[in-house]
Scaffold this active site. Structure first.
Site, PDB file in Angstrom:
ATOM      1  CG  HIS A  90      -1.898   1.075   1.331  1.00  0.00           C
ATOM      2  ND1 HIS A  90      -3.049   1.004   2.091  1.00  0.00           N
ATOM      3  CD2 HIS A  90      -1.928   2.303   0.763  1.00  0.00           C
ATOM      4  CE1 HIS A  90      -3.730   2.119   1.992  1.00  0.00           C
ATOM      5  NE2 HIS A  90      -3.067   2.941   1.189  1.00  0.00           N
ATOM      6  CG  HIS A 138      -1.251   6.247  -2.474  1.00  0.00           C
ATOM      7  ND1 HIS A 138      -2.402   6.074  -3.208  1.00  0.00           N
ATOM      8  CD2 HIS A 138      -1.536   5.799  -1.223  1.00  0.00           C
ATOM      9  CE1 HIS A 138      -3.344   5.556  -2.437  1.00  0.00           C
ATOM     10  NE2 HIS A 138      -2.845   5.373  -1.224  1.00  0.00           N
ATOM     11  CG  HIS A 171      -7.615   3.378  -0.208  1.00  0.00           C
ATOM     12  ND1 HIS A 171      -6.931   2.812  -1.235  1.00  0.00           N
ATOM     13  CD2 HIS A 171      -6.724   4.179   0.455  1.00  0.00           C
ATOM     14  CE1 HIS A 171      -5.670   3.250  -1.219  1.00  0.00           C
ATOM     15  NE2 HIS A 171      -5.519   4.084  -0.198  1.00  0.00           N
ATOM     16  CD  GLU A 227      -7.553   6.530   4.674  1.00  0.00           C
ATOM     17  OE1 GLU A 227      -8.153   6.515   3.573  1.00  0.00           O
ATOM     18  OE2 GLU A 227      -6.453   7.097   4.839  1.00  0.00           O
ATOM     19  CG  ASP A 248      -1.544   5.733   2.841  1.00  0.00           C
ATOM     20  OD1 ASP A 248      -1.846   5.487   1.655  1.00  0.00           O
ATOM     21  OD2 ASP A 248      -2.360   6.247   3.648  1.00  0.00           O
ATOM     22  CG  ASP A 249      -0.032   9.016   0.657  1.00  0.00           C
ATOM     23  OD1 ASP A 249       0.037   8.908  -0.573  1.00  0.00           O
ATOM     24  OD2 ASP A 249      -1.062   8.715   1.319  1.00  0.00           O
TER      25      ASP A 249
END
Ligand code: ADE
Ligand code: ZN
Length: 339
Positions: free
Chosen positions: A17, A19, A197, A200, A278-279
């Site tokens: 996961h 991005h 997703h 969340e 994630d980010d």
């Protein structure tokens, strides 16, 4: 005996996961922005980092999409992806399943092929230089319409040799999985891996909908499943992978602190949980930092770390043979480390 920190940093792992646009570090954002003549809301990298204080998912997405606007040329996407692969390999990531958000680029006039060519070139070179295998997953922005998403799917079909899966991201509130039922049916009929997703910011019902209406193979985040015992039972039984992102959840205030995170409870309940970043350019760390902060706050033990790393390969879209090779590598690592 090694400390838990050394154990975490050295263990082979997969990232499921991530991005790619979320790996745009402020320094690179400023450099590319200058190169392309794109004005940014931040005068420099330091100011950008200071501005990265979020109250929820939407407050993050607003900044994230603005920063993403510096990415224009194939070289920009190549450079971004190479920087991530180098970092990931240094953290013992052996395999990464990478999201990209084409709609955040095509909406600005960047051609779909510019994006995929730049990313793909880096993935090929990354495998040679850093010995890291990858898969590319195209995410559909759920705040846009299903028709717009379907147009992206048409692009993906033309680049199928490079795109392994279809995902669903962006603002969860007000955009339930069911909005994309036709699109996911089509994606599955075309043989794509599908993920979404869910859970969340949305509740357990969002996860249920992603499973029942979209029939996805993995749930990204999924932390709100714990509100619904029947759902948990089902997820455990079917071993549906949940790609949890601890630092993201704290930064976006899904949990008020890492100590409040339910990752350990999820593991103890027998859910197929993985740790991911994630980010990372926005949330304070890459995959090892996610493992480390969660381990410290939740007192995770070596057996938990081993389970998380095993889950990361088991939950991947790798072939059974490749999964077995990586799981064997973990076994050897654990034996070498002693007890
Ligand atoms: N896009 C990038 N990061 C995201 C996240 N954490 N949730 C939804 N969409 C995203
Ligand atoms: Zn995400």
């Amino acid at each position: 005996m090694n400390s838990i920190d050394d154990f975490i940093t050295g263990i082979p792992k997969a990232e499921l996961h991530l991005h790619i646009e979320g790996t745009l570090e402020p320094e690179l954002m400023v450099a590319i922005g200058r190169r392309n003549g794109v004005a940014l809301p931040f005068p420099d990298a330091e100011a950008a980092r200071k501005a990265y204080r979020f109250s929820d998912l939407q407050s993050f997405l607003d900044i994230y999409y603005r920063a993403t606007a510096v990415l224009i040329t194939e070289e920009d996407f190549y450079e971004l992806t190479m920087a991530y692969l180098k970092k990931a390999a240094s953290e013992q990531v052996r395999h990464a399943e990478i999201f990209f958000d084409p709609q955040s680029h095509t909406a600005r006039g960047v051609a779909f092929e510019t994006v995929v060519r730049g990313i793909e070139r880096a993935l090929v070179e990354g495998q040679r230089s850093f010995d890291i295998t990858t898969r590319l997953i195209m995410c559909i922005l759920r705040h846009l319409s299903e028709e717009e998403g379907l147009a992206m799917l048409e692009h993906a079909l033309r680049w199928k040799r490079w795109i392994a899966g279809i995902g669903l991201d962006s603002s969860e509130r007000g955009n339930p999985p069911g909005k994309f039922k036709r699109l996911f049916e089509r994606a599955q009929a075309e043989g794509f891996l599908t993920v979404a997703h869910a859970g969340e910011e949305g509740g357990a019902n969002s996860i249920r909908e992603a499973l029942d209406l979209l029939h996805v193979s993995r749930i990204d985040h999924g932390v709100h499943c714990m509100e619904d015992e029947a759902l948990v039972e089902d997820l455990v039984q079917r071993q549906v992978p949940l790609t949890v992102c601890p630092l993201s959840n704290v930064r976006l205030r899904v949990f008020s602190s890492m100590r409040e995170h339910n990752l350990k409870a999820m593991l103890q309940r027998g859910l197929c949980v993985t740790i991911n970043s994630d980010d990372p350019a926005y949330f304070g760390g890459y995959i090892n930092e996610n493992y480390l902060e969660a381990a410290h706050a939740l007192q995770l033990e070596r057996k938990d770390i081993v389970r998380l790393a095993q889950n990361s390969f088991a939950a991947s879209s790798l072939s059974a043979i490749h999964k077995e090779l990586y799981l064997k590598e973990i076994e050897r690592y654990v034996a070498e480390q002693g007890s």
